[in-house]
Design an enzyme around this catalytic site. Structure first.
Site, PDB file in Angstrom:
ATOM      1  N   GLU A 254       0.797  -1.233   0.000  1.00 40.93           N
ATOM      2  CA  GLU A 254       0.000   0.000   0.000  1.00 40.93           C
ATOM      3  C   GLU A 254       0.826   1.278   0.000  1.00 40.93           C
ATOM      4  O   GLU A 254       0.315   2.358   0.268  1.00 40.93           O
ATOM      5  CB  GLU A 254      -0.983   0.020   1.174  1.00 40.93           C
ATOM      6  CG  GLU A 254      -2.347  -0.520   0.820  1.00 40.93           C
ATOM      7  CD  GLU A 254      -2.452  -2.038   0.963  1.00 40.93           C
ATOM      8  OE1 GLU A 254      -3.556  -2.555   0.818  1.00 40.93           O
ATOM      9  OE2 GLU A 254      -1.444  -2.721   1.199  1.00 40.93           O
TER      10      GLU A 254
ATOM     11  N   TYR B  14       3.544   2.029   1.934  1.00 42.85           N
ATOM     12  CA  TYR B  14       4.230   2.378   3.172  1.00 42.85           C
ATOM     13  C   TYR B  14       5.733   2.115   3.039  1.00 42.85           C
ATOM     14  O   TYR B  14       6.220   1.734   1.974  1.00 42.85           O
ATOM     15  CB  TYR B  14       3.614   1.605   4.340  1.00 42.85           C
ATOM     16  CG  TYR B  14       2.203   2.046   4.665  1.00 42.85           C
ATOM     17  CD1 TYR B  14       1.955   3.315   5.184  1.00 42.85           C
ATOM     18  CD2 TYR B  14       1.110   1.200   4.453  1.00 42.85           C
ATOM     19  CE1 TYR B  14       0.666   3.727   5.484  1.00 42.85           C
ATOM     20  CE2 TYR B  14      -0.181   1.609   4.749  1.00 42.85           C
ATOM     21  CZ  TYR B  14      -0.399   2.875   5.258  1.00 42.85           C
ATOM     22  OH  TYR B  14      -1.686   3.286   5.545  1.00 42.85           O
TER      23      TYR B  14
ATOM     24  N   ARG C 166       2.545  -8.537   4.462  1.00 42.75           N
ATOM     25  CA  ARG C 166       1.571  -8.006   3.507  1.00 42.75           C
ATOM     26  C   ARG C 166       2.342  -7.477   2.315  1.00 42.75           C
ATOM     27  O   ARG C 166       3.045  -6.462   2.404  1.00 42.75           O
ATOM     28  CB  ARG C 166       0.714  -6.906   4.134  1.00 42.75           C
ATOM     29  CG  ARG C 166      -0.366  -6.429   3.180  1.00 42.75           C
ATOM     30  CD  ARG C 166      -1.618  -6.034   3.883  1.00 42.75           C
ATOM     31  NE  ARG C 166      -2.657  -5.654   2.926  1.00 42.75           N
ATOM     32  CZ  ARG C 166      -3.879  -5.304   3.261  1.00 42.75           C
ATOM     33  NH1 ARG C 166      -4.223  -5.301   4.525  1.00 42.75           N
ATOM     34  NH2 ARG C 166      -4.757  -4.964   2.346  1.00 42.75           N
TER      35      ARG C 166
ATOM     36  N   HIS D  82      -1.720   3.901  -1.687  1.00 44.22           N
ATOM     37  CA  HIS D  82      -2.766   4.845  -1.302  1.00 44.22           C
ATOM     38  C   HIS D  82      -2.835   6.030  -2.261  1.00 44.22           C
ATOM     39  O   HIS D  82      -3.865   6.702  -2.334  1.00 44.22           O
ATOM     40  CB  HIS D  82      -2.540   5.332   0.124  1.00 44.22           C
ATOM     41  CG  HIS D  82      -2.848   4.294   1.160  1.00 44.22           C
ATOM     42  ND1 HIS D  82      -3.947   3.472   1.095  1.00 44.22           N
ATOM     43  CD2 HIS D  82      -2.191   3.939   2.300  1.00 44.22           C
ATOM     44  CE1 HIS D  82      -3.961   2.662   2.133  1.00 44.22           C
ATOM     45  NE2 HIS D  82      -2.903   2.924   2.880  1.00 44.22           N
TER      46      HIS D  82
ATOM     47  N   GLN E 215     -18.044   5.513   4.579  1.00 38.24           N
ATOM     48  CA  GLN E 215     -18.469   6.741   5.247  1.00 38.24           C
ATOM     49  C   GLN E 215     -18.076   6.803   6.718  1.00 38.24           C
ATOM     50  O   GLN E 215     -17.656   7.849   7.217  1.00 38.24           O
ATOM     51  CB  GLN E 215     -19.991   6.895   5.129  1.00 38.24           C
ATOM     52  CG  GLN E 215     -20.463   7.380   3.781  1.00 38.24           C
ATOM     53  CD  GLN E 215     -21.968   7.544   3.739  1.00 38.24           C
ATOM     54  OE1 GLN E 215     -22.648   6.935   2.929  1.00 38.24           O
ATOM     55  NE2 GLN E 215     -22.502   8.365   4.607  1.00 38.24           N
TER      56      GLN E 215
END
Length: 669
Positions: A166, A168, A216, A254, A341
């Site tokens: 992701e 990082y 991951r 991201h 949300q």
């Protein structure tokens, strides 16, 4: 083994652990990690362990100050923290599950002043240029990962998940995009792999055997300058050799301009990426992203695309997901609708995560539905999301609840929302409510418009008004013309605008209406190949899809206020909707004064210049007004009246707020 889901409930060995099923509750940033004492995190994870999740992963804990996600974010770098973490591991183990601590270094994604990275290259989604790590920084960080793993073992964790995807820090070392170093930690693929591999080796040496190391890995980066696929596969083999016992799939950075977990993504759209690794490795692989139903998880496993499935947000929606699936009661699972949300959007705005369809999530110690001290006779008027939630929660507390709904079906605004492309899953939330309402004994009166005199005559102790909203209609010449309609009529299918359409409004409902007109039936929401064509073609990487002039079938949006449209859209999903409208070439006009509507279209004035927006149809999406006419006569009769959702405040119509208000009210009645 479950007859309905035999693969999902086949036991599996992961390192030294024997797991009863193939479900991993994946890591999420909930904000509970940042609350001192970790009692709320323990309650949250313990509930999911009792609900059948075999293996759970905490949210990310930094091993070193520079790696924290933001100021005040969680780290695990001191022995005095072990006692708090034992609360977490004890709760999970008592619930029958196993738990890994996620060790995460944010690198250049950190939102604080002391961020570091392989090279001093600013992330497009972060405000600060990172400091380039020195060789000493790198060695200290490797040692910090190992120290945190050792502390995790002392605290009773069954292992760690090392966050290497992701975008990082570990991913940043792997990618030429972010690693411009020329020393032994950069340059060649072997050098770029060196840092994460040394982290794994150090963790294994510090924690010893009988301690799971899950890594991951980014199986699909979705950005330019990422490692080549062959590099990533070679890296996976090196991870296995270094002591990793299970690989979890990470999808996208991201900063990638491609949806990865939102409603735009089809179910299990990325499972094929995990499947590429299976033949080359002997350790278990975990598929992730948009797996939210047991049928989807079973299909991924049955197809041989993975050995386990990771579900994160589905466990926000329903703590008992696994237990219900195993008992053959999948119809009672509260399904994650991928709205983001109350989970991602809350975390990104500094709030504790929860769930639109389950506001108890992450508030297990605060929002408690204890038996009522004095059961009451309660009327709930309106069977939209808020009314359903209030009726269900109140009845579970022991109150006698009657639910009134003027329409012939439950659902309210969700019956419109489920027609929006990507939001068909909203129908599953409505399906979820039917069994609980029936089992709890709620009396449901459909097709009955509640009148004040009848509610008074029946002797209710309290009335909950969940009557929702009425669409607001601007007042200017021509607004009542035959070519003008409301979003309610469009989304319900009563009116089918053709030709040139002008949408009055620039908020969430206006965006939904535009997407409905432009993308209804679009296969990219349900088919992984179509999604790939729409979003992941190489030409689209690093730039949101943008349509050219004339690509829209004639949709124009117009609003009175100045500034960009869609400012009220979700922080984690709004960009997706804006990109979709750009792809279709939708024109957006702001700062407009509405003059009149006639057969030619909508006449406006912008910055003193008059213009006619040619239109065959005008669709009004100009806000809402509360619908609460019953409040005054009931209050005059001395009956306590409680308004929730749109009946309380129609501005910024929000199902998450309505459901939460319904449950909170019920907990206090």
């Amino acid at each position: 083994m479950s007859p309905a889901y035999p693969k999902l409930f086949t036991p599996i060995r992961v390192g030294h652990l024997e797991l009863a099923n193939r479900v991993l509750m994946g890591s999420m940033h909930t904000g509970l990690e940042d609350i001192p004492g970790l009692a709320r995190l323990a309650a949250f994870l313990g509930a999911r362990a009792r609900g059948g999740a075999a293996l759970l992963v905490t949210g990310g804990f930094s091993p070193i100050a520079a790696g924290r996600l933001k100021d005040g974010a969680a780290s695990f770098d001191a022995p005095e923290q072990v006692a708090d973490h034992r609360r977490v591991t004890q709760a999970v183990h008592e619930g029958g599950g196993r738990v890994l601590l996620q060790v995460l270094h944010a690198g250049r994604y950190g939102y604080h002043a002391d961020i570091v990275a392989p090279s001093a290259i600013k992330a497009p989604i972060a405000p600060t240029v990172p400091r380039e790590m020195t060789a000493a920084d790198i060695e200290d960080t490797i040692a910090a990962f190992a120290a945190t793993a050792s502390l995790a073992k002392q605290a009773g964790y069954d292992g760690v998940e090392i966050m290497g995807s992701e975008g990082y820090l570990l991913t940043q070392f792997l990618a030429p995009r972010t690693n411009h170093r020329s020393d032994e930690w950069g340059g060649s693929p072997a050098n770029r792999m060196r840092f994460p591999l040394e982290v794994v080796r150090a963790v294994r040496a510090a924690a010893g055997p009988d301690f799971v190391i899950m890594f991951r890995i980014s199986v699909l980066d979705l950005v330019e300058g990422a490692p080549e696929p062959a590099e990533t596969l070679a890296f996976a083999r090196e991870l296995e050799a270094a002591g990793v016992e299970v690989l979890n799939s990470g999808i996208g950075w991201h900063e990638a301009p491609v949806p990865t977990i939102a409603q735009a993504v089809p179910p299990a759209a990325f499972a094929r990426e995990t499947a590429r690794f299976k033949a080359a490795l002997s350790i278990p692989l975990v598929a992730s992203n948009r797996i939210n139903m047991p049928e989807i998880a079973e299909a991924v496993l049955a197809a041989g695309q993975a050995d386990m499935v990771s579900m994160a947000r589905p466990f926000l929606a329903d703590a008992d997901f696994v237990a219900k699936a195993g008992a053959g009661r999948a119809d009672t699972i509260n399904i994650c609708i991928a709205c983001n949300q109350s989970c991602l959007d809350h975390y990104f705005t500094g709030k504790v995560t929860s769930c639109l369809v389950n506001p108890v999530a992450c508030f297990e110690t605060e929002l408690v539905l204890a038996p009522a001290a004095r059961p009451k006779k309660i009327a709930v008027v309106g069977a939209g999301p808020g009314g359903l939630a209030a009726a269900d929660a109140a009845q579970r507390r022991g109150h006698a609840v009657t639910l009134f709904e003027a329409a012939g079906e439950i659902g309210g605004q969700f019956n419109l929302a489920k027609r929006i492309p990507g939001k068909a899953v909203f129908a599953d939330t409505l399906l979820y409510f039917r069994p609980p309402l029936a089992e709890a004994g709620v009396e449901v009166r459909l097709g009955v418009r509640a009148e004040a005199k009848d509610l008074i005559a029946e002797g209710f102790d309290a009335v909950v008004l969940a009557t929702g909203i009425t669409p607001r209609r601007p007042n200017f010449p021509g607004i009542d013309g035959a070519n003008v309609t409301s979003y309610v009529d469009v989304l319900s299918g009563r009116v089918k605008p053709e030709g040139r359409v002008v949408i009055i409004g620039g908020g969430g409902i206006a965006f939904d209406t535009a997407l409905y007109l432009l993308e209804a039936g679009d296969a990219s929401f349900t088919d992984a190949d179509a999604f790939r064509t729409t979003w992941i073609e190489p030409a689209k990487i690093d730039a949101p899809p943008v349509g050219g002039p004339g690509t829209s079938p004639g949709v124009t949006m117009v609003q009175r206020s100045q500034g960009a449209m869609g400012r009220s859209l979700g922080k984690s999903t709004g960009w997706i909707h804006r990109a979709a409208l750009r792809r279709h070439g939708v024109r957006q006009v702001t700062g407009a004064a509405y003059e009149r509507i006639d057969d030619a279209g909508l006449h406006i004035v912008v910055e003193g210049k008059a213009e006619c927006l040619a239109a065959d149809w005008i669709v009004v999406c100009a806000g809402q007004e509360p619908q609460a006419d019953l409040a005054a006569p009931l209050a005059a009769a001395g009956i306590p009246v409680h308004r929730i959702g749109g009946a309380k405040a129609a501005s910024g119509l929000d199902a998450a707020q309505a459901i939460r208000e319904g449950v909170e009210l019920a907990s206090n009645l």
